[in-house]
Each structure stands twice: as structure tokens, then as C-alpha cells.
Design a protein around this motif. Structure first.
Motif, PDB file in Angstrom:
ATOM      1  N   ARG A   3      -8.262   1.527 -11.286  1.00 13.83           N
ATOM      2  CA  ARG A   3      -7.875   2.877 -10.873  1.00 13.83           C
ATOM      3  C   ARG A   3      -6.431   2.881 -10.398  1.00 13.83           C
ATOM      4  O   ARG A   3      -5.837   1.822 -10.151  1.00 13.83           O
ATOM      5  CB  ARG A   3      -8.801   3.385  -9.759  1.00 13.83           C
ATOM      6  N   GLU A   4      -5.874   4.079 -10.248  1.00 10.05           N
ATOM      7  CA  GLU A   4      -4.531   4.216  -9.688  1.00 10.05           C
ATOM      8  C   GLU A   4      -4.533   3.771  -8.233  1.00 10.05           C
ATOM      9  O   GLU A   4      -5.502   4.005  -7.502  1.00 10.05           O
ATOM     10  CB  GLU A   4      -4.054   5.668  -9.764  1.00 10.05           C
ATOM     11  N   ALA A   5      -3.436   3.147  -7.835  1.00 11.26           N
ATOM     12  CA  ALA A   5      -3.297   2.697  -6.447  1.00 11.26           C
ATOM     13  C   ALA A   5      -3.064   3.889  -5.526  1.00 11.26           C
ATOM     14  O   ALA A   5      -2.442   4.878  -5.907  1.00 11.26           O
ATOM     15  CB  ALA A   5      -2.137   1.717  -6.332  1.00 11.26           C
ATOM     16  N   LYS A   6      -3.595   3.766  -4.306  1.00  8.67           N
ATOM     17  CA  LYS A   6      -3.417   4.775  -3.255  1.00  8.67           C
ATOM     18  C   LYS A   6      -2.666   4.127  -2.084  1.00  8.67           C
ATOM     19  O   LYS A   6      -2.626   2.899  -1.960  1.00  8.67           O
ATOM     20  CB  LYS A   6      -4.774   5.275  -2.748  1.00  8.67           C
ATOM     21  N   PHE A   7      -2.142   4.965  -1.218  1.00  6.64           N
ATOM     22  CA  PHE A   7      -1.407   4.474  -0.051  1.00  6.64           C
ATOM     23  C   PHE A   7      -2.249   3.489   0.766  1.00  6.64           C
ATOM     24  O   PHE A   7      -1.760   2.450   1.198  1.00  6.64           O
ATOM     25  CB  PHE A   7      -0.960   5.660   0.817  1.00  6.64           C
ATOM     26  N   ASP A   8      -3.533   3.815   0.947  1.00 11.25           N
ATOM     27  CA  ASP A   8      -4.406   2.973   1.766  1.00 11.25           C
ATOM     28  C   ASP A   8      -4.679   1.597   1.148  1.00 11.25           C
ATOM     29  O   ASP A   8      -5.251   0.730   1.802  1.00 11.25           O
ATOM     30  CB  ASP A   8      -5.745   3.675   2.017  1.00 11.25           C
ATOM     31  N   ASP A  35       8.296  -1.395   1.011  1.00 11.43           N
ATOM     32  CA  ASP A  35       8.685  -1.682  -0.373  1.00 11.43           C
ATOM     33  C   ASP A  35       7.569  -1.267  -1.323  1.00 11.43           C
ATOM     34  O   ASP A  35       7.811  -0.616  -2.343  1.00 11.43           O
ATOM     35  CB  ASP A  35       8.973  -3.179  -0.578  1.00 11.43           C
ATOM     36  N   CYS A  36       6.346  -1.667  -0.993  1.00  7.79           N
ATOM     37  CA  CYS A  36       5.197  -1.304  -1.836  1.00  7.79           C
ATOM     38  C   CYS A  36       5.089   0.206  -1.962  1.00  7.79           C
ATOM     39  O   CYS A  36       4.913   0.732  -3.072  1.00  7.79           O
ATOM     40  CB  CYS A  36       3.904  -1.871  -1.245  1.00  7.79           C
ATOM     41  N   GLU A  37       5.206   0.901  -0.857  1.00  9.51           N
ATOM     42  CA  GLU A  37       5.108   2.363  -0.877  1.00  9.51           C
ATOM     43  C   GLU A  37       6.179   2.971  -1.776  1.00  9.51           C
ATOM     44  O   GLU A  37       5.898   3.867  -2.591  1.00  9.51           O
ATOM     45  CB  GLU A  37       5.249   2.898   0.548  1.00  9.51           C
ATOM     46  N   GLU A  38       7.404   2.479  -1.666  1.00 10.39           N
ATOM     47  CA  GLU A  38       8.493   3.022  -2.484  1.00 10.39           C
ATOM     48  C   GLU A  38       8.241   2.804  -3.977  1.00 10.39           C
ATOM     49  O   GLU A  38       8.400   3.719  -4.784  1.00 10.39           O
ATOM     50  CB  GLU A  38       9.832   2.386  -2.094  1.00 10.39           C
ATOM     51  N   PHE A  39       7.838   1.597  -4.350  1.00  9.22           N
ATOM     52  CA  PHE A  39       7.625   1.313  -5.768  1.00  9.22           C
ATOM     53  C   PHE A  39       6.383   2.011  -6.315  1.00  9.22           C
ATOM     54  O   PHE A  39       6.361   2.418  -7.472  1.00  9.22           O
ATOM     55  CB  PHE A  39       7.574  -0.195  -6.020  1.00  9.22           C
ATOM     56  N   LEU A  40       5.362   2.170  -5.495  1.00  6.52           N
ATOM     57  CA  LEU A  40       4.131   2.837  -5.938  1.00  6.52           C
ATOM     58  C   LEU A  40       4.291   4.339  -6.112  1.00  6.52           C
ATOM     59  O   LEU A  40       3.717   4.924  -7.032  1.00  6.52           O
ATOM     60  CB  LEU A  40       3.002   2.583  -4.937  1.00  6.52           C
ATOM     61  N   PHE A  41       5.051   4.980  -5.223  1.00  4.22           N
ATOM     62  CA  PHE A  41       5.023   6.440  -5.180  1.00  4.22           C
ATOM     63  C   PHE A  41       6.371   7.132  -5.377  1.00  4.22           C
ATOM     64  O   PHE A  41       6.389   8.332  -5.620  1.00  4.22           O
ATOM     65  CB  PHE A  41       4.401   6.897  -3.858  1.00  4.22           C
TER      66      PHE A  41
END
Length: 143
Positions: A3-8, A35-41
Motif C-alpha cells: 500500500r501507499e505509505a502514510k505519515f504514521d 527527511d522521510c516525510e519530505e521524500f514521501l510527501f
């Protein structure tokens, strides 16, 4: 389940990233939750593979730099086809957004190097601290 990744998901993504036996970070603090948040979203998109409510693998693509930012599996879940699923959903999504060539870097003489070669990536040189730089074109992916 893929599935798509979520913030949590970020804490579990970090656990998987820091569990690997190859392409390890010299310092786990080099890749932050921010960093993860920036690249994910903001820069791209990511996917996770979950089993028994635990993330065991993830992939993240960066549209800004046309780069695979991450594709990692927990060592206990290697060689089960999960990496291929994460890879394929990521590349299908990427090439639906743009036809620009996609690149990645990985350490030589690793299972990751073999994985990318088998998936059709072409070696185009070196990157960073001796990593192999691979590239995938839209036309090669669609083959």
C-alpha cells in the motif's frame, strides 16, 4: 499487503532501514524522520509492504531529482518477491508521472546490485562514495 505509505509509517520505515545488513547507514541519524516525510510527501511518493501489521519493506521515489531514494527490506523478508513488488509499483507510478530517466546508486558487490541488474537497470558510472550509478529509461521500463 502492499500500500501507499502514510505519515504514521515513518517510525516503522526507519526500523526497516536500520535493520539491513548491506547498504547500511554509517550513522542512523543521517536519515531523519523529517527527511522521510519530505521524500514521501513533498518530493515524491512511497509504498510499504506490511505483514501482521508490521512494515517489512518500503520504497520511495524522488520526482524532484528523478531518483530512487530508498528500497529496503527487513532481512527476515528477503527473497520472497516483496522487493520486486515494491520496485514495480514504484516504477509504474514514476513513469506515469514523467518520462524522464530514473537513476539510483547502490554499493557494488551486493544483493541490491544483482537485483537492479536483473530488473533491467543499466550501469552508467559511479556515484557518491564508490556506489554504482544505475539508470532506467521509460522505454526500457515499458519493455
Amino acid at each position: 499487503m502492499l500500500r501507499e505509505a502514510k505519515f504514521d509509517d515513518i517510525p516503522q520505515i526507519q526500523k526497516v532501514r536500520n535493520s539491513v545488513k548491506e547498504n547500511m547507514l554509517s550513522d542512523p541519524n543521517l536519515v531523519t524522520d523529517k527527511d522521510c516525510e519530505e521524500f514521501l510527501f513533498k518530493r515524491g511518493k512511497g509504498w510499504v509492504y506490511e505483514t501482521d501489521n508490521q512494515i517489512v519493506g518500503f520504497s520511495i521515489v524522488d520526482l524532484k531529482e528523478n531518483n530512487i531514494w530508498a528500497l529496503f527490506l527487513h532481512p527476515n523478508f528477503e527473497k520472497q518477491g516483496i522487493g520486486g513488488l515494491l520496485h514495480n509499483v514504484m516504477l509504474n507510478w514514476y513513469f506515469n508521472q514523467t518520462k524522464e530517466n530514473l537513476w539510483l546508486g547502490t554499493s557494488p558487490d551486493t544483493r541490491a546490485e544483482d537485483f537492479y541488474r536483473r530488473a533491467g537497470w543499466k550501469e552508467i558510472g559511479r556515484h557518491g562514495k564508490g556506489e554504482i550509478k544505475f539508470e532506467m529509461s521509460f522505454s526500457d521500463w515499458k519493455k
